[in-house]
Design an enzyme around this catalytic site. Structure first.
Site, PDB file in Angstrom:
ATOM      1  N   ASP A  90     -12.371  -0.868 -10.207  1.00  6.05           N
ATOM      2  CA  ASP A  90     -11.456  -0.117 -11.090  1.00  6.05           C
ATOM      3  C   ASP A  90     -11.641  -0.501 -12.549  1.00  6.05           C
ATOM      4  O   ASP A  90     -11.382   0.307 -13.440  1.00  6.05           O
ATOM      5  CB  ASP A  90      -9.969  -0.441 -10.790  1.00  6.05           C
ATOM      6  CG  ASP A  90      -9.590  -0.232  -9.353  1.00  6.05           C
ATOM      7  OD1 ASP A  90     -10.249   0.580  -8.686  1.00  6.05           O
ATOM      8  OD2 ASP A  90      -8.633  -0.901  -8.910  1.00  6.05           O
ATOM      9  N   HIS A  94      -8.771  -3.495  -8.333  1.00  7.50           N
ATOM     10  CA  HIS A  94     -10.013  -3.733  -7.589  1.00  7.50           C
ATOM     11  C   HIS A  94     -11.099  -3.992  -8.643  1.00  7.50           C
ATOM     12  O   HIS A  94     -11.039  -3.409  -9.740  1.00  7.50           O
ATOM     13  CB  HIS A  94     -10.512  -2.508  -6.835  1.00  7.50           C
ATOM     14  CG  HIS A  94      -9.627  -1.961  -5.765  1.00  7.50           C
ATOM     15  ND1 HIS A  94      -8.568  -1.141  -6.020  1.00  7.50           N
ATOM     16  CD2 HIS A  94      -9.683  -2.089  -4.409  1.00  7.50           C
ATOM     17  CE1 HIS A  94      -8.000  -0.775  -4.865  1.00  7.50           C
ATOM     18  NE2 HIS A  94      -8.650  -1.351  -3.880  1.00  7.50           N
TER      19      HIS A  94
HETATM   20  C1  XUL Z   1      -5.606   2.288   0.704  1.00  6.45           C
HETATM   21  C2  XUL Z   1      -4.894   1.179   0.080  1.00  6.45           C
HETATM   22  C3  XUL Z   1      -5.650   0.346  -0.879  1.00  6.45           C
HETATM   23  C4  XUL Z   1      -5.260  -1.097  -0.884  1.00  6.45           C
HETATM   24  C5  XUL Z   1      -6.133  -1.961  -1.775  1.00  6.45           C
HETATM   25  O1  XUL Z   1      -4.868   3.029   1.622  1.00  6.45           O
HETATM   26  O2  XUL Z   1      -3.722   1.001   0.307  1.00  6.45           O
HETATM   27  O3  XUL Z   1      -5.485   0.891  -2.141  1.00  6.45           O
HETATM   28  O4  XUL Z   1      -3.948  -1.258  -1.277  1.00  6.45           O
HETATM   29  O5  XUL Z   1      -7.464  -1.864  -1.491  1.00  6.45           O
END
Ligand code: XUL
Ligand code: CO
Length: 436
Positions: free
Chosen positions: A104, A101
């Site tokens: 992150d 992300h």
């Molecule tokens: C949350 C989840 C996230 C997504 C990406 O439950 O799975 O980490 O994979 O935003």
């Protein structure tokens, strides 16, 4: 040159099923050929940045338990140290992919401009890491759920300025993913849902979400990104109800907004469980509707109704999912991402390696079991026999529209039809699967 972060651990070797070395693979053998393709190319394993390097081991009742130096504060200096640790980990584990992300990898600050500057600097370092190690980006995504501005959602927020902020974040990470050679872009609607219907205009929120997804697809084409846009279904948590509930709900949503040929699914094992489905169900639904994209392979706890994000350790579950995936032609741009975290008491750096090794071995065993299921062909031939009547005569007359309801009523009477039930042979098939 920064000092290594996982100093005591070297490159993880393959030692085979008889090995009892916790820091070695027993089944995951990247070059082993399975149905004409390398194991690594079938599984396309990815490590996630957020749980492995950002999550400090907090829970609702306690603060972080891990001692990772880069987690002390959300600064650029720590972001660089974290990046260094991440690439060292990818290389030592020997994985082909990673996921991240925006939040992150760099501090995003309070304005888009602050985030732009930090991400631009980090992007150069990610590029260097990719070039140096050959580890590639499976997917990028934007965090539209942690900051308080998103408490009522991103795209589904009652405030259009939040929608614009979310759009800016997604455009930025989509462009970054494109430049970094990413193979997919993921949208998980963590707060695209509601906490109470008393304050929610559901029709409006769904239309906003539909508009948002259309804008993402338009932008993808505008910048020339050739990867796949993926929606990750989840029924709840953090909100009481999330609009991307499960594969079927997202399917209906995509069709409503004319996006069914543009967006596929990133299915997560734990999210399937939360939706009251098996992972196998979600996989098969996606395949049946041409929506298979990628997978988050973390599981839940059988007794707990929340998203525990544990590493997979059930060979049978992996084998069944892989059997369907391989039967449908295998992955294209997708992969198997460990959106998984070690338990809060697993505080040693070694634990992070052992967790991934176990997960990769589980996938590898599942793949080898799926290979046998496919080569023997017993499951497939049972299903083919079961539906054989639909390939000829009456079956194709019905499916191709050559007969109407009245014709069928006449036929059933004239021919005095008395269809004989046949066994579904469930126990035979279950025993067959156990043999693999
Ligand atoms: C949350 C989840 C996230 C997504 C990406 O439950 O799975 O980490 O994979 O935003
Ligand atoms: Co996920």
């Amino acid at each position: 040159m920064t000092a290594p972060c996982f100093e005591k651990i070297g490159r993880i070797p393959f030692k085979g099923p008889e090995s009892d070395d916790p820091l070695a693979f027993r089944h995951y053998e990247p070059d082993r050929m399975v149905l004409g393709k390398r194991m690594e190319d079938h599984l396309r394993v990815a490590v996630c940045w957020w749980h492995s390097f950002c999550w400090p081991g907090v829970d609702m009742f306690g603060s972080g338990t891990f001692d990772r130096p880069w987690q002390a504060a959300d600064t650029m200096e720590n972001a660089k140290l974290k990046l260094h640790a991440a690439f060292e980990f990818f290389e030592k584990l020997g994985v082909p992919f990673f996921c991240f992300h925006d939040a992150d990898v760099a501090p995003l600050g309070e304005t888009i401009a602050e985030g732009d500057a930090n991400l631009a600097r980090i992007e150069e370092l990610i590029r260097d890491g990719i070039d140096r190690t050959g580890v590639k980006l499976l997917w990028g995504t934007a965090n539209l759920f942690s900051h308080r501005r998103y408490m009522a959602g991103g795209a589904t927020n009652p405030d259009p300025e939040v929608f614009a902020f979310a759009a800016a974040q997604v455009a930025r990470v989509l462009e970054m993913t494109h430049r970094l050679g990413g193979e997919n872009y993921v949208l998980w609607g963590g707060r695209e849902g509601y906490d109470t219907l008393l304050n929610t205009d559901m029709k409006r929120e769904l239309d906003q979400l539909g508009r948002f997804m259309s804008l993402v697809v338009e932008h993808k084409h505008r910048i020339g990104f050739k990867g796949t846009i993926l929606i990750e279904p989840k029924p709840m948590e953090p909100t009481k109800h999330q609009y991307d509930h499960d594969a079927a709900t997202v399917h209906a949503f995509l069709r409503k907004y004319g996006l069914e040929n543009e967006i596929k699914l990133n299915l997560e094992v734990n999210h399937a469980t939360l939706a009251g489905h098996s992972f196998e169900h979600e996989v098969v639904y996606a395949i049946a509707n041409d929506l298979m994209g990628s997978f988050d392979i973390n599981r839940g706890d059988p007794q707990n109704g929340w998203d525990t994000d544990q590493f997979p350790n059930d060979d049978r579950e992996a084998a069944l999912a892989l059997y369907h995936v391989l039967s449908a032609g295998g992955l294209t741009t997708g992969g198997f991402n460990f959106d998984a975290k070690v338990r809060r008491q697993s505080i040693d750096p070694e634990d992070l390696f052992i967790a991934h090794i176990g997960g990769m071995d589980t996938l590898a065993r599942g793949l080898l079991m799926a290979e046998r299921m496919i080569l023997e062909g017993k499951l497939a031939s049972h299903v083919a026999d079961r539906y054989a009547g639909w390939n000829e005569g009456l079956g194709t007359d019905i499916l191709d529209g050559r007969v109407g309801l009245g014709d069928l009523a006449k036929l059933a009477r004239d021919q005095n039809l008395k269809p004989e039930p046949r066994s579904g042979r469930q126990e035979y098939l279950e025993n067959l699967v156990n043999r693999y």
